[in-house]
Write an enzyme that holds these catalytic residues in place. Sequence first.
Site, PDB file in Angstrom:
ATOM      1  N   GLU A 102       5.215   7.429  -2.653  1.00 54.10           N
ATOM      2  CA  GLU A 102       5.871   6.777  -1.538  1.00 54.10           C
ATOM      3  C   GLU A 102       7.484   6.587  -2.099  1.00 54.10           C
ATOM      4  O   GLU A 102       8.181   6.890  -1.304  1.00 54.10           O
ATOM      5  CB  GLU A 102       5.267   5.454  -1.132  1.00 54.10           C
ATOM      6  CG  GLU A 102       4.113   5.639  -0.634  1.00 54.10           C
ATOM      7  CD  GLU A 102       3.054   4.200  -0.404  1.00 54.10           C
ATOM      8  OE1 GLU A 102       3.822   3.128  -1.094  1.00 54.10           O
ATOM      9  OE2 GLU A 102       2.120   3.979   0.168  1.00 54.10           O
ATOM     10  N   HIS A 161       2.011   6.301   5.778  1.00 57.99           N
ATOM     11  CA  HIS A 161       0.676   5.691   5.506  1.00 57.99           C
ATOM     12  C   HIS A 161       0.256   6.330   4.100  1.00 57.99           C
ATOM     13  O   HIS A 161       0.359   7.321   3.771  1.00 57.99           O
ATOM     14  CB  HIS A 161      -0.294   6.409   6.679  1.00 57.99           C
ATOM     15  CG  HIS A 161      -1.554   5.941   6.771  1.00 57.99           C
ATOM     16  ND1 HIS A 161      -2.148   4.823   7.086  1.00 57.99           N
ATOM     17  CD2 HIS A 161      -2.803   6.477   6.147  1.00 57.99           C
ATOM     18  CE1 HIS A 161      -3.452   4.441   6.785  1.00 57.99           C
ATOM     19  NE2 HIS A 161      -3.771   5.685   6.336  1.00 57.99           N
ATOM     20  N   SER A 201       8.482  -3.081  -1.168  1.00 54.24           N
ATOM     21  CA  SER A 201       8.884  -2.141  -2.538  1.00 54.24           C
ATOM     22  C   SER A 201       9.548  -0.894  -1.666  1.00 54.24           C
ATOM     23  O   SER A 201      10.664  -0.266  -2.237  1.00 54.24           O
ATOM     24  CB  SER A 201       7.675  -1.945  -3.419  1.00 54.24           C
ATOM     25  OG  SER A 201       6.886  -1.028  -2.846  1.00 54.24           O
ATOM     26  N   LEU A 224       2.023  -3.757   9.936  1.00 54.16           N
ATOM     27  CA  LEU A 224       0.848  -3.489  10.299  1.00 54.16           C
ATOM     28  C   LEU A 224       0.746  -3.161  12.026  1.00 54.16           C
ATOM     29  O   LEU A 224      -0.382  -3.051  12.448  1.00 54.16           O
ATOM     30  CB  LEU A 224      -0.023  -4.057   9.495  1.00 54.16           C
ATOM     31  CG  LEU A 224      -0.055  -4.098   8.092  1.00 54.16           C
ATOM     32  CD1 LEU A 224      -1.112  -4.983   7.394  1.00 54.16           C
ATOM     33  CD2 LEU A 224      -0.406  -2.578   7.671  1.00 54.16           C
ATOM     34  N   LYS A 255       5.261  -8.450  20.122  1.00 49.53           N
ATOM     35  CA  LYS A 255       4.252  -7.538  21.240  1.00 49.53           C
ATOM     36  C   LYS A 255       5.061  -7.526  22.481  1.00 49.53           C
ATOM     37  O   LYS A 255       5.077  -6.590  23.116  1.00 49.53           O
ATOM     38  CB  LYS A 255       3.227  -8.437  21.168  1.00 49.53           C
ATOM     39  CG  LYS A 255       1.914  -7.409  21.968  1.00 49.53           C
ATOM     40  CD  LYS A 255       0.686  -8.043  21.827  1.00 49.53           C
ATOM     41  CE  LYS A 255      -0.437  -7.264  22.528  1.00 49.53           C
ATOM     42  NZ  LYS A 255      -1.592  -8.280  22.923  1.00 49.53           N
TER      43      LYS A 255
HETATM   44  C1  GRF Z   1       2.589   1.170   1.385  1.00 49.05           C
HETATM   45  O1  GRF Z   1       1.377   1.486   1.012  1.00 49.05           O
HETATM   46  C2  GRF Z   1       2.734   1.872   2.671  1.00 49.05           C
HETATM   47  O2  GRF Z   1       1.925   3.176   2.521  1.00 49.05           O
HETATM   48  C3  GRF Z   1       1.753   1.101   3.588  1.00 49.05           C
HETATM   49  O3  GRF Z   1       2.032  -0.416   3.404  1.00 49.05           O
HETATM   50  C4  GRF Z   1       2.468  -0.198   1.942  1.00 49.05           C
HETATM   51  C5  GRF Z   1       3.872  -1.177   2.010  1.00 49.05           C
HETATM   52  O4  GRF Z   1       3.978  -1.415   0.641  1.00 49.05           O
HETATM   53  N1  GRF Z   1       2.432   1.330   4.840  1.00 49.05           N
HETATM   54  P1  GRF Z   1       5.525  -2.176   0.360  1.00 49.05           P
HETATM   55  O5  GRF Z   1       5.385  -3.415   1.190  1.00 49.05           O
HETATM   56  O6  GRF Z   1       6.548  -1.253   0.811  1.00 49.05           O
HETATM   57  O7  GRF Z   1       5.474  -2.487  -1.255  1.00 49.05           O
END
Ligand code: GRF
Length: 194
Positions: free
Chosen positions: A173, A103, A12, A84, A61
């Site tokens: 975000e 984050h 998103s 991640l 990696k």
């Molecule tokens: C968000 O909560 C962001 O802060 C974290 O991972 C999530 C990603 O959400 N890093 P999306 O995949 O962009 O919906």
Amino acid sequence: MHISIFASGSGSNAQRIIEYFREKGLQAEFSILTNNAQAYVIERAKQLEVPFKIVSRKAFKEAKDVLEFLEEKNAQLIVLAGFLQLVPEALTQKYTRRIINIHPALLPKFGGKGMYGHFVHEAVVAAGEQESGITIHYVNERYDEGEAILQKSCPVETGDTPDDVARKVQQLEHQYFPKVVEELAKQLSEKQGR
Ligand code: GRF
């Protein structure tokens, strides 16, 4: 300016950033890279008609494939949005201060390896925090420890569930990440223009 978004979640944020640039008529091309062949972000890339690349966690990696992809696209900025995996040094060294991450908490609290997605909001509620929010930061070799660029907070009210917090944080975000990406892209373009 080419901006590559690394995403392995629902995508998103990736979608919001790309739509924001298009709505504002900003000059930028995008690509999406993911280390999860099942990620929803691939569907969004197809809908947005943005080129995407899938790399395995092992290949990521090792960095070679990713570096080749970024060079082929002439990527100037890398945006982690729900990605991640730790970014290998080969990338952080080459793209110093040109890789950013978001984050879903107010770092340095509730950060670090293992603190991602819903776990963050559960920990914030369990700790009885009065507020949560977002931290957009530069990426270095350690999880969530790069220099902060922007933090925005939202209240955590009595009775809020982790889902309530997640919703408030996601609103922040989607409101602020595109603007930070725009500002950074502008700064990088000006620097290159000089
Ligand atoms: C968000 O909560 C962001 O802060 C974290 O991972 C999530 C990603 O959400 N890093 P999306 O995949 O962009 O919906």
